[in-house]
Design an enzyme around this catalytic site. Structure first.
Site, PDB file in Angstrom:
ATOM      1  N   HIS A  38       0.838  -1.194   0.000  1.00  8.79           N
ATOM      2  CA  HIS A  38       0.000   0.000   0.000  1.00  8.79           C
ATOM      3  C   HIS A  38       0.877   1.250   0.000  1.00  8.79           C
ATOM      4  O   HIS A  38       0.612   2.220  -0.690  1.00  8.79           O
ATOM      5  CB  HIS A  38      -0.920  -0.008   1.232  1.00  8.79           C
ATOM      6  CG  HIS A  38      -1.861   1.143   1.313  1.00  8.79           C
ATOM      7  ND1 HIS A  38      -1.473   2.402   1.731  1.00  8.79           N
ATOM      8  CD2 HIS A  38      -3.196   1.241   1.058  1.00  8.79           C
ATOM      9  CE1 HIS A  38      -2.512   3.213   1.726  1.00  8.79           C
ATOM     10  NE2 HIS A  38      -3.574   2.536   1.310  1.00  8.79           N
ATOM     11  N   GLY A  39       1.935   1.245   0.796  1.00 14.50           N
ATOM     12  CA  GLY A  39       2.893   2.334   0.814  1.00 14.50           C
ATOM     13  C   GLY A  39       2.625   3.412   1.843  1.00 14.50           C
ATOM     14  O   GLY A  39       3.541   4.105   2.284  1.00 14.50           O
ATOM     15  N   ASP A  40       1.360   3.575   2.244  1.00 17.81           N
ATOM     16  CA  ASP A  40       1.003   4.591   3.242  1.00 17.81           C
ATOM     17  C   ASP A  40      -0.087   4.037   4.154  1.00 17.81           C
ATOM     18  O   ASP A  40      -1.040   4.730   4.516  1.00 17.81           O
ATOM     19  CB  ASP A  40       0.524   5.863   2.538  1.00 17.81           C
ATOM     20  CG  ASP A  40       0.395   7.046   3.489  1.00 17.81           C
ATOM     21  OD1 ASP A  40       1.080   7.054   4.525  1.00 17.81           O
ATOM     22  OD2 ASP A  40      -0.392   7.965   3.201  1.00 17.81           O
ATOM     23  N   PHE A  41       0.067   2.778   4.535  1.00 18.62           N
ATOM     24  CA  PHE A  41      -1.001   2.081   5.239  1.00 18.62           C
ATOM     25  C   PHE A  41      -1.051   2.496   6.708  1.00 18.62           C
ATOM     26  O   PHE A  41      -0.062   2.395   7.440  1.00 18.62           O
ATOM     27  CB  PHE A  41      -0.804   0.567   5.141  1.00 18.62           C
ATOM     28  CG  PHE A  41      -1.982  -0.209   5.679  1.00 18.62           C
ATOM     29  CD1 PHE A  41      -3.092  -0.421   4.880  1.00 18.62           C
ATOM     30  CD2 PHE A  41      -1.994  -0.690   6.976  1.00 18.62           C
ATOM     31  CE1 PHE A  41      -4.197  -1.121   5.361  1.00 18.62           C
ATOM     32  CE2 PHE A  41      -3.085  -1.390   7.465  1.00 18.62           C
ATOM     33  CZ  PHE A  41      -4.190  -1.598   6.661  1.00 18.62           C
ATOM     34  N   ARG A  42      -2.210   2.963   7.122  1.00 20.27           N
ATOM     35  CA  ARG A  42      -2.458   3.292   8.525  1.00 20.27           C
ATOM     36  C   ARG A  42      -3.955   3.204   8.775  1.00 20.27           C
ATOM     37  O   ARG A  42      -4.741   3.050   7.836  1.00 20.27           O
ATOM     38  CB  ARG A  42      -1.924   4.679   8.855  1.00 20.27           C
ATOM     39  CG  ARG A  42      -2.430   5.807   7.996  1.00 20.27           C
ATOM     40  CD  ARG A  42      -1.689   7.091   8.337  1.00 20.27           C
ATOM     41  NE  ARG A  42      -2.254   8.268   7.697  1.00 20.27           N
ATOM     42  CZ  ARG A  42      -1.944   8.699   6.489  1.00 20.27           C
ATOM     43  NH1 ARG A  42      -1.055   8.025   5.768  1.00 20.27           N
ATOM     44  NH2 ARG A  42      -2.489   9.792   5.991  1.00 20.27           N
TER      45      ARG A  42
END
Length: 298
Positions: free
Chosen positions: A193-197
């Site tokens: 995802h690269g920016d998973f939060r």
């Protein structure tokens, strides 16, 4: 126009981005007509990497119409959503290569995993991100973790050398060392995802929770999971024994998703320092100090 988007682009020197922003209202109107969409409202406060409008399709089905900020990341988001095809993420319904517009499955934008208690949110997040970790498509356009962090290296050196951040130089030096060591022998190459939060996982109808807003990259799972480790770090800071709690979080996530603990700790440390220095550069010293403190706990 959402203020958050305007603020994010206020210092952007690229003329193409400024031109895109100036003509965006007209572009939205044309796209609504071309796809026979009815505008309900523009999502606010929205994101920093694009405008999202809540719309209805000709048959009454709700959807989200997104216009990513021009650049390679915009095309990468489209490619990642198309590859996942609704598996763990919002489904891409249509895309316009000329305007960059994406018509995406509508989720409940006001209900993210951050609305859940911490333990439940982490459990649901782990189940969601696991679905996203698949082999990238043949001939994919995505950058590698090595490539992305290589671009960040000089930024780390520059930001870590000046102002109050110079006091955190030992943390910056360790982050740079980890950046050299960790990508050297990646254990796997999967689509991330690269920016998973937690705030990137929204409630849906087709599935309870689905991811949105990827900044896709190809690399090891520990890199993706590291961003989740940093989530809601203010809650840890407010509780007893934050350092022990941070290390327990790393251990639990690593074990639950079968990721090497040392590599997850390393990437979490790196991403904490890198994110802290970016917040410092944007003038958010309070957030920067919290993230640097979190890095110290690890």
């Amino acid at each position: 126009m959402p203020k958050r988007l305007l603020d994010a682009l206020s210092d952007t020197p690229a003329s193409a981005v400024r031109s895109w922003l100036d003509t965006l209202p007209e572009t939205v109107e044309r796209q609504l007509a071309a796809w026979e969409l009815t505008l309900e409202r523009v999502s606010a406060p929205g994101g920093r990497r694009g405008l999202v409008a809540l719309v209805r399709q000709a048959d009454g089905t709700p959807a989200a119409l997104k216009f990513p900020v021009p650049g390679p990341d915009a095309d990468h988001e489209r490619a990642a959503l198309a590859h996942w095809d609704g598996w763990g993420a919002a489904r891409l319904l249509r895309a316009d290569p000329d305007t960059g517009a994406l018509l995406i499955e509508r989720l409940r934008s006001t209900v993210s995993l951050r609305s859940l208690p911490e333990a439940k949110a982490v459990l649901e997040a782990a189940g969601t991100v696991r679905r996203l970790w698949v082999a990238p498509p043949e001939g994919h356009p995505f950058a590698s973790v090595t490539g992305r962090t290589d671009q960040e290296r000089e930024t780390l050196r520059t930001l870590g050398a000046g102002g109050w951040a110079a006091e955190a130089r030992p943390l910056t030096d360790e982050a740079l060392e980890l950046r050299e060591a960790l990508p050297a022998e990646p254990p796997e190459e999967v689509l991330l995802h690269g920016d998973f939060r937690q705030g990137k996982v929204l409630a849906g109808e087709r599935a309870p929770w689905l991811a949105v807003g990827p900044a896709p990259v190809v690399g090891e799972r520990a890199y993706d999971l590291a961003r989740l480790v940093l989530d809601r770090c203010e809650d840890l800071a407010a509780g007893p024994g934050p350092a022990a709690a941070a290390r327990r979080r790393v251990g639990k996530l690593a074990d639950a998703l079968e990721v090497d603990r040392d590599r997850l700790r390393g990437w979490s440390f790196y991403r904490a320092v890198e994110t802290a220095l970016r917040h410092a550069a944007a003038g958010d010293r309070r957030r920067a100090e919290l993230l640097l403190e979190f890095a110290g706990w690890l």
